[in-house]
Design a protein around this motif. Structure first.
Motif, PDB file in Angstrom:
ATOM      1  N   PHE A  11       0.883  -1.157   0.000  1.00  0.00           N
ATOM      2  CA  PHE A  11       0.000   0.000   0.000  1.00  0.00           C
ATOM      3  C   PHE A  11       0.915   1.199   0.000  1.00  0.00           C
ATOM      4  N   ASN A  12       0.812   2.033  -1.011  1.00  0.00           N
ATOM      5  CA  ASN A  12       1.723   3.156  -1.155  1.00  0.00           C
ATOM      6  C   ASN A  12       1.069   4.450  -0.703  1.00  0.00           C
ATOM      7  N   SER A  13       1.750   5.163   0.115  1.00  0.00           N
ATOM      8  CA  SER A  13       1.328   6.491   0.533  1.00  0.00           C
ATOM      9  C   SER A  13       2.610   7.283   0.671  1.00  0.00           C
ATOM     10  N   HIS A  14       2.917   7.718   1.857  1.00  0.00           N
ATOM     11  CA  HIS A  14       4.178   8.421   2.086  1.00  0.00           C
ATOM     12  C   HIS A  14       5.274   7.435   2.444  1.00  0.00           C
ATOM     13  N   GLY A  15       5.042   6.195   2.207  1.00  0.00           N
ATOM     14  CA  GLY A  15       5.989   5.125   2.487  1.00  0.00           C
ATOM     15  C   GLY A  15       5.336   3.835   2.038  1.00  0.00           C
ATOM     16  N   SER A  16       5.889   2.726   2.422  1.00  0.00           N
ATOM     17  CA  SER A  16       5.324   1.439   2.051  1.00  0.00           C
ATOM     18  C   SER A  16       5.153   0.580   3.289  1.00  0.00           C
ATOM     19  N   THR A  17       4.153  -0.272   3.234  1.00  0.00           N
ATOM     20  CA  THR A  17       3.900  -1.229   4.296  1.00  0.00           C
ATOM     21  C   THR A  17       4.006  -2.613   3.698  1.00  0.00           C
ATOM     22  N   ASN A  18       4.946  -3.403   4.169  1.00  0.00           N
ATOM     23  CA  ASN A  18       5.100  -4.762   3.682  1.00  0.00           C
ATOM     24  C   ASN A  18       3.945  -5.594   4.222  1.00  0.00           C
ATOM     25  N   LEU A  19       3.174  -6.159   3.319  1.00  0.00           N
ATOM     26  CA  LEU A  19       2.027  -6.959   3.725  1.00  0.00           C
ATOM     27  C   LEU A  19       2.345  -8.442   3.789  1.00  0.00           C
ATOM     28  N   TYR A  20       3.508  -8.842   3.297  1.00  0.00           N
ATOM     29  CA  TYR A  20       3.859 -10.255   3.242  1.00  0.00           C
ATOM     30  C   TYR A  20       5.091 -10.540   4.082  1.00  0.00           C
ATOM     31  N   ASP A  21       4.872 -11.045   5.284  1.00  0.00           N
ATOM     32  CA  ASP A  21       6.012 -11.458   6.098  1.00  0.00           C
ATOM     33  C   ASP A  21       5.808 -12.878   6.632  1.00  0.00           C
ATOM     34  N   HIS A  22       4.934 -13.638   5.961  1.00  0.00           N
ATOM     35  CA  HIS A  22       4.706 -15.053   6.255  1.00  0.00           C
ATOM     36  C   HIS A  22       4.103 -15.299   7.630  1.00  0.00           C
ATOM     37  N   THR A  23       3.423 -14.304   8.193  1.00  0.00           N
ATOM     38  CA  THR A  23       2.667 -14.489   9.430  1.00  0.00           C
ATOM     39  C   THR A  23       1.271 -13.918   9.219  1.00  0.00           C
ATOM     40  N   TRP A  24       0.313 -14.359  10.038  1.00  0.00           N
ATOM     41  CA  TRP A  24      -1.038 -13.819   9.956  1.00  0.00           C
ATOM     42  C   TRP A  24      -1.010 -12.342  10.316  1.00  0.00           C
ATOM     43  N   GLN A  25      -1.758 -11.574   9.565  1.00  0.00           N
ATOM     44  CA  GLN A  25      -1.857 -10.132   9.811  1.00  0.00           C
ATOM     45  C   GLN A  25      -3.322  -9.747  10.005  1.00  0.00           C
ATOM     46  N   HIS A  26      -3.559  -8.782  10.842  1.00  0.00           N
ATOM     47  CA  HIS A  26      -4.877  -8.151  10.920  1.00  0.00           C
ATOM     48  C   HIS A  26      -4.771  -6.902  10.062  1.00  0.00           C
ATOM     49  N   MET A  27      -5.482  -6.884   8.947  1.00  0.00           N
ATOM     50  CA  MET A  27      -5.427  -5.764   8.018  1.00  0.00           C
ATOM     51  C   MET A  27      -6.784  -5.084   7.965  1.00  0.00           C
ATOM     52  N   CYS A  28      -6.786  -3.779   7.941  1.00  0.00           N
ATOM     53  CA  CYS A  28      -8.024  -3.028   7.791  1.00  0.00           C
ATOM     54  C   CYS A  28      -7.764  -1.865   6.843  1.00  0.00           C
ATOM     55  N   LEU A  29      -8.566  -1.777   5.812  1.00  0.00           N
ATOM     56  CA  LEU A  29      -8.499  -0.672   4.870  1.00  0.00           C
ATOM     57  C   LEU A  29      -9.796   0.108   4.983  1.00  0.00           C
ATOM     58  N   THR A  30      -9.696   1.391   5.242  1.00  0.00           N
ATOM     59  CA  THR A  30     -10.889   2.236   5.299  1.00  0.00           C
ATOM     60  C   THR A  30     -10.877   3.184   4.101  1.00  0.00           C
ATOM     61  N   TRP A  31     -12.049   3.616   3.695  1.00  0.00           N
ATOM     62  CA  TRP A  31     -12.165   4.577   2.595  1.00  0.00           C
ATOM     63  C   TRP A  31     -13.327   5.497   2.901  1.00  0.00           C
ATOM     64  N   LYS A  32     -13.068   6.785   2.844  1.00  0.00           N
ATOM     65  CA  LYS A  32     -14.109   7.782   3.090  1.00  0.00           C
ATOM     66  C   LYS A  32     -14.374   8.513   1.778  1.00  0.00           C
ATOM     67  N   ASN A  33     -15.576   8.308   1.231  1.00  0.00           N
ATOM     68  CA  ASN A  33     -15.863   8.842  -0.101  1.00  0.00           C
ATOM     69  C   ASN A  33     -15.940  10.365  -0.140  1.00  0.00           C
ATOM     70  N   THR A  34     -16.215  11.029   0.982  1.00  0.00           N
ATOM     71  CA  THR A  34     -16.342  12.483   0.938  1.00  0.00           C
ATOM     72  C   THR A  34     -15.025  13.171   0.608  1.00  0.00           C
ATOM     73  N   LYS A  35     -13.912  12.516   0.881  1.00  0.00           N
ATOM     74  CA  LYS A  35     -12.598  13.100   0.593  1.00  0.00           C
ATOM     75  C   LYS A  35     -11.746  12.223  -0.322  1.00  0.00           C
ATOM     76  N   GLY A  36     -12.183  10.973  -0.568  1.00  0.00           N
ATOM     77  CA  GLY A  36     -11.392  10.065  -1.388  1.00  0.00           C
ATOM     78  C   GLY A  36     -10.171   9.529  -0.666  1.00  0.00           C
ATOM     79  N   VAL A  37     -10.232   9.469   0.670  1.00  0.00           N
ATOM     80  CA  VAL A  37      -9.073   9.068   1.471  1.00  0.00           C
ATOM     81  C   VAL A  37      -9.190   7.596   1.876  1.00  0.00           C
TER      82      VAL A  37
END
Length: 135
Positions: A11-37
Motif C-alpha cells: 500500500f503506497n502512501s508516504h511510504g510502504s507497508t510490507n504486507l507479506y512477512d509469512h505471518t497472519w496479519q490483521h489488516m483493515c483498509l478504510t475509505w471515506k468517499n467524501t474526501k477520497g481518502v
C-alpha cells in the motif's frame, strides 16, 4: 483505489507497508468517499493513507461484485494469473461506515472481528468462485 496498490504487495502512501512477512496479519483498509481518502491499518496500527480525488464523493451502487485475491484489469474481468493472491484470507468483513482507529485497534487486540454490516465472513466464504479452498 487500484492506484494505491502496486505489484499486489504494498500500500503506497508516504511510504510502504510490507504486507507479506509469512505471518497472519490483521489488516483493515478504510475509505471515506467524501474526501477520497483510503487508510491502511496493520495489526491495529495506522500505517499510511492515500488520497484519490477521483473517488471524492463517489457513490457505490448496488449490483456490483467484490473481487478479493485477484487483480482485475477491467470491471468484472481481464484477470491475469500472475496477479493472483497466493495466501489465505480469514474473517473478511465490510461495513457501511468508516471504523474508528480505536475500533480497529480493539479488533486486533481482542482477536475478535464483529460481523460486517455490508458483507460478513460467514456469508462471504460460501460465495467463493474459482480455484478456492474454504476451510
Amino acid at each position: 483505489m487500484s492506484n494505491s496498490w502496486r505489484e499486489g504487495e504494498r500500500f503506497n502512501s508516504h511510504g510502504s507497508t510490507n504486507l507479506y512477512d509469512h505471518t497472519w496479519q490483521h489488516m483493515c483498509l478504510t475509505w471515506k468517499n467524501t474526501k477520497g481518502v483510503a487508510k491502511l491499518y496493520k495489526d491495529g496500527q495506522f500505517t499510511g493513507q492515500d488520497t484519490n480525488y477521483a473517488t471524492e464523493n463517489f457513490k457505490i451502487t448496488a449490483g456490483g461484485c467484490l473481487v478479493l485475491g485477484q487483480d482485475q484489469d477491467s470491471i468484472g474481468g481481464r484477470f491475469d494469473r500472475e496477479q493472483t493472491l497466493h495466501g489465505r484470507l480469514a474473517s473478511v468483513n465490510m461495513w457501511d461506515k468508516v471504523l474508528s482507529e480505536s475500533d480497529i485497534a480493539a479488533q486486533y487486540t481482542s482477536c475478535s472481528v464483529p460481523s460486517g454490516s455490508v458483507f460478513n465472513w460467514s456469508v462471504f466464504k460460501n460465495l467463493a468462485h474459482g480455484n478456492v479452498t474454504i476451510k
